[in-house]
Structures are given as C-alpha cells and as structure tokens.
Scaffold this active site. Structure first.
Site, PDB file in Angstrom:
ATOM      1  N   PRO A  10      51.350 -20.209  14.209  1.00 18.23           N
ATOM      2  CA  PRO A  10      51.612 -19.600  15.509  1.00 18.23           C
ATOM      3  C   PRO A  10      51.914 -18.100  15.455  1.00 18.23           C
ATOM      4  CG  PRO A  10      53.444 -20.979  14.833  1.00 18.23           C
ATOM      5  CD  PRO A  10      52.321 -21.262  13.879  1.00 18.23           C
ATOM      6  N   ASN A  11      51.420 -17.426  16.459  1.00 18.34           N
ATOM      7  CA  ASN A  11      51.653 -15.995  16.704  1.00 18.34           C
ATOM      8  C   ASN A  11      50.889 -15.072  15.755  1.00 18.34           C
ATOM      9  OD1 ASN A  11      53.563 -16.465  18.863  1.00 18.34           O
ATOM     10  ND2 ASN A  11      54.965 -17.151  17.265  1.00 18.34           N
ATOM     11  N   ARG A  18      51.888  -7.123  16.700  1.00 20.89           N
ATOM     12  CA  ARG A  18      53.154  -7.843  16.530  1.00 20.89           C
ATOM     13  C   ARG A  18      53.982  -7.259  15.376  1.00 20.89           C
ATOM     14  NH1 ARG A  18      53.810 -13.716  13.637  1.00 20.89           N
ATOM     15  NH2 ARG A  18      56.017 -13.944  14.070  1.00 20.89           N
ATOM     16  N   TYR A  23      54.650  -7.016   9.647  1.00 18.73           N
ATOM     17  CA  TYR A  23      53.389  -7.734   9.421  1.00 18.73           C
ATOM     18  C   TYR A  23      52.173  -6.819   9.221  1.00 18.73           C
ATOM     19  CZ  TYR A  23      56.355 -11.506  11.135  1.00 18.73           C
ATOM     20  OH  TYR A  23      57.384 -12.398  11.299  1.00 18.73           O
ATOM     21  N   ASN A  75      49.232 -19.871   5.929  1.00 17.97           N
ATOM     22  CA  ASN A  75      50.422 -19.194   6.419  1.00 17.97           C
ATOM     23  C   ASN A  75      50.934 -20.024   7.595  1.00 17.97           C
ATOM     24  OD1 ASN A  75      52.430 -17.634   7.459  1.00 17.97           O
ATOM     25  ND2 ASN A  75      51.266 -15.704   7.416  1.00 17.97           N
ATOM     26  N   ALA A  78      55.974 -19.604  11.728  1.00 19.14           N
ATOM     27  CA  ALA A  78      57.312 -20.150  12.028  1.00 19.14           C
ATOM     28  C   ALA A  78      57.450 -21.603  11.588  1.00 19.14           C
ATOM     29  CB  ALA A  78      57.590 -20.011  13.521  1.00 19.14           C
ATOM     30  N   HIS A  81      59.410 -22.958   8.370  1.00 17.95           N
ATOM     31  CA  HIS A  81      60.847 -23.245   8.295  1.00 17.95           C
ATOM     32  C   HIS A  81      61.238 -24.539   9.020  1.00 17.95           C
ATOM     33  CE1 HIS A  81      60.351 -19.113   7.173  1.00 17.95           C
ATOM     34  NE2 HIS A  81      60.003 -18.776   8.399  1.00 17.95           N
ATOM     35  N   ASP A  88      53.821 -33.046   5.384  1.00 18.29           N
ATOM     36  CA  ASP A  88      53.338 -34.398   5.092  1.00 18.29           C
ATOM     37  C   ASP A  88      51.814 -34.460   5.129  1.00 18.29           C
ATOM     38  OD1 ASP A  88      55.854 -35.379   4.695  1.00 18.29           O
ATOM     39  OD2 ASP A  88      56.010 -36.410   6.617  1.00 18.29           O
ATOM     40  N   GLU A  99      50.658 -20.951  -0.414  1.00 13.11           N
ATOM     41  CA  GLU A  99      51.426 -20.527   0.762  1.00 13.11           C
ATOM     42  C   GLU A  99      51.480 -19.002   0.778  1.00 13.11           C
ATOM     43  OE1 GLU A  99      55.450 -21.982   0.668  1.00 13.11           O
ATOM     44  OE2 GLU A  99      56.076 -20.696   2.347  1.00 13.11           O
ATOM     45  N   HIS A 101      52.624 -15.371   2.988  1.00 20.17           N
ATOM     46  CA  HIS A 101      53.341 -14.703   4.081  1.00 20.17           C
ATOM     47  C   HIS A 101      53.089 -13.210   4.004  1.00 20.17           C
ATOM     48  CE1 HIS A 101      55.396 -18.383   5.068  1.00 20.17           C
ATOM     49  NE2 HIS A 101      55.570 -18.563   3.765  1.00 20.17           N
ATOM     50  N   LEU A 102      52.977 -12.599   5.166  1.00 19.54           N
ATOM     51  CA  LEU A 102      52.757 -11.156   5.217  1.00 19.54           C
ATOM     52  C   LEU A 102      54.037 -10.385   4.912  1.00 19.54           C
ATOM     53  CD1 LEU A 102      51.095 -12.318   8.191  1.00 19.54           C
ATOM     54  CD2 LEU A 102      49.916 -10.291   7.394  1.00 19.54           C
ATOM     55  N   SER A 103      55.151 -10.867   5.450  1.00 19.78           N
ATOM     56  CA  SER A 103      56.406 -10.134   5.332  1.00 19.78           C
ATOM     57  C   SER A 103      57.141 -10.554   4.045  1.00 19.78           C
ATOM     58  CB  SER A 103      57.288 -10.405   6.550  1.00 19.78           C
ATOM     59  OG  SER A 103      57.613 -11.776   6.640  1.00 19.78           O
ATOM     60  N   ARG A 108      64.724 -10.966   4.700  1.00 16.81           N
ATOM     61  CA  ARG A 108      64.851 -11.222   6.144  1.00 16.81           C
ATOM     62  C   ARG A 108      65.986 -12.223   6.440  1.00 16.81           C
ATOM     63  NH1 ARG A 108      59.249 -11.932   8.993  1.00 16.81           N
ATOM     64  NH2 ARG A 108      60.573 -11.311  10.746  1.00 16.81           N
ATOM     65  N   ARG A 112      64.755 -17.780   7.276  1.00 19.38           N
ATOM     66  CA  ARG A 112      63.410 -17.592   6.722  1.00 19.38           C
ATOM     67  C   ARG A 112      63.373 -17.834   5.206  1.00 19.38           C
ATOM     68  NH1 ARG A 112      60.511 -15.372  11.152  1.00 19.38           N
ATOM     69  NH2 ARG A 112      61.910 -14.097  12.383  1.00 19.38           N
TER      70      ARG A 112
HETATM   71  C1  DQA Z   1      55.502 -15.210   8.446  1.00 18.09           C
HETATM   72  C2  DQA Z   1      57.021 -15.273   8.290  1.00 18.09           C
HETATM   73  C3  DQA Z   1      57.601 -16.299   9.242  1.00 18.09           C
HETATM   74  O1  DQA Z   1      59.020 -16.359   9.097  1.00 18.09           O
HETATM   75  C4  DQA Z   1      57.301 -15.919  10.677  1.00 18.09           C
HETATM   76  O2  DQA Z   1      57.791 -16.898  11.566  1.00 18.09           O
HETATM   77  C5  DQA Z   1      55.856 -15.649  10.907  1.00 18.09           C
HETATM   78  C6  DQA Z   1      55.091 -14.954   9.877  1.00 18.09           C
HETATM   79  C7  DQA Z   1      54.880 -14.112   7.563  1.00 18.09           C
HETATM   80  O3  DQA Z   1      53.674 -14.148   7.370  1.00 18.09           O
HETATM   81  O4  DQA Z   1      55.590 -13.208   7.113  1.00 18.09           O
HETATM   82  O5  DQA Z   1      55.330 -15.913  11.970  1.00 18.09           O
HETATM   83  O6  DQA Z   1      54.951 -16.452   8.010  1.00 18.09           O
END
Ligand code: DQA
Length: 146
Positions: A10-11, A18, A23, A75, A78, A81, A88, A99, A101-103, A108, A112
């Site tokens: 999501p997002n 964003r 990110y 990725n 959210a 977490h 599953d 896995e 993640h950008l950040s 953080r 997270r």
């Molecule tokens: C994220 C980190 C997550 O905590 C956050 O909710 C995201 C992006 C990242 O790529 O850094 O939406 O997965």
C-alpha cells in the site's frame, strides 16, 4: 531464464511525491522500468504488481505459485508490520523471496522495527531508496548464477 515477481504494497503507488526524504524522488513506474530493463538484459522475466489491499496481495502470491514464479521481491510496505495473512501466503507457496524497503527502517519509529517477513526471507535490503529493488534483483541473479 527465471520469472521474478515484484510485489509492492500500500501507498507505494505514491512514490515520487510521498515523503521523498524517506522514499526518494523516483516514481514506482520509473523504478520498475529500470528493473524490468536490467532483468530482461540478464535474460529474466520481471512481473510487477502493486496493490493497496491486503487480500489482493495475498491472492497475487497464490497466483505467483500457479504461474510458476521462481522468486519474489516484496515490499509489503505498512503490511510489513501487521500482516500474518501475507506471511502465511508466502510460507504456503514456498517461493523464495527478498524483503525490500526504500527507507532505513532502523532509524525510524519503533513499530517499523517489527517485520512479519524478515525471519522467513532469503534476505532483507533496506535504506537504499529505489536502488533497494535493484540490489535485491542483483542478489537473486547472483543466487541463480553463483
Ligand atoms: C516501507 C517502510 C514501511 O514502514 C512503510 O509503511 C512503507 C514503506 C519502505 O519501503 O521503506 O509504506 O516499506
């Protein structure tokens, strides 16, 4: 040739505008175009799915098994977490995944720091903004051709 699915939660469709400090400035489309080009040049097929809903992401994992996907780069955003359902699904299909993640999650908020995926992933790449995906793809290619 391997088939590699990139699954974004999501997002992440809002990348580019964003929270660019977290990110980066690149859009998801730009990141995925680079990934598809590099993967293709190395002889691999790259599929991409971005979804905001948890259930649709679970179904995308089920479909990956039906489509004989070899590896997943995920990725979960959210859902990283929170999502037992997505964890599953990945356990059920047994497709090896990285896995991403950008950040830099370690710098953080405390919530997270918890991932429902890290302990079952091939590995975790975090903190390189859009480049995190390319590093994951490179790791998979190295895994295929050591
Ligand atoms: C994220 C980190 C997550 O905590 C956050 O909710 C995201 C992006 C990242 O790529 O850094 O939406 O997965």
């Amino acid at each position: 040739m391997a088939c590699i699915l990139v699954l974004n939660g999501p997002n992440l469709n809002l990348l580019g505008s964003r929270e660019p400090d977290q990110y980066g400035h690149r859009t998801l489309q730009e990141i995925m175009e680079d990934l598809t080009r590099f993967g293709g040049a190395c002889g691999h097929e790259i599929l991409h799915v971005q979804e905001n809903s948890e259930g649709v992401l679970v179904e995308a994992v089920h479909k990956a098994a039906a489509d004989s996907v070899d590896y997943i780069i995920i990725n979960p955003a959210a859902y990283t977490h929170t999502s037992v359902a997505l964890r599953d699904a990945l356990l059920a299909v047994r497709i090896p995944f990285i896995e991403v993640h950008l950040s830099a999650m370690a710098n953080r908020e405390p919530f997270r720091q918890i991932s429902y995926f890290s302990d079952i992933a091939m590995g975790v790449i975090t903190g390189f903004k859009g480049e995190s995906y390319m590093l994951a793809l490179q790791a998979i290619i190295n895994h295929i051709e050591p």
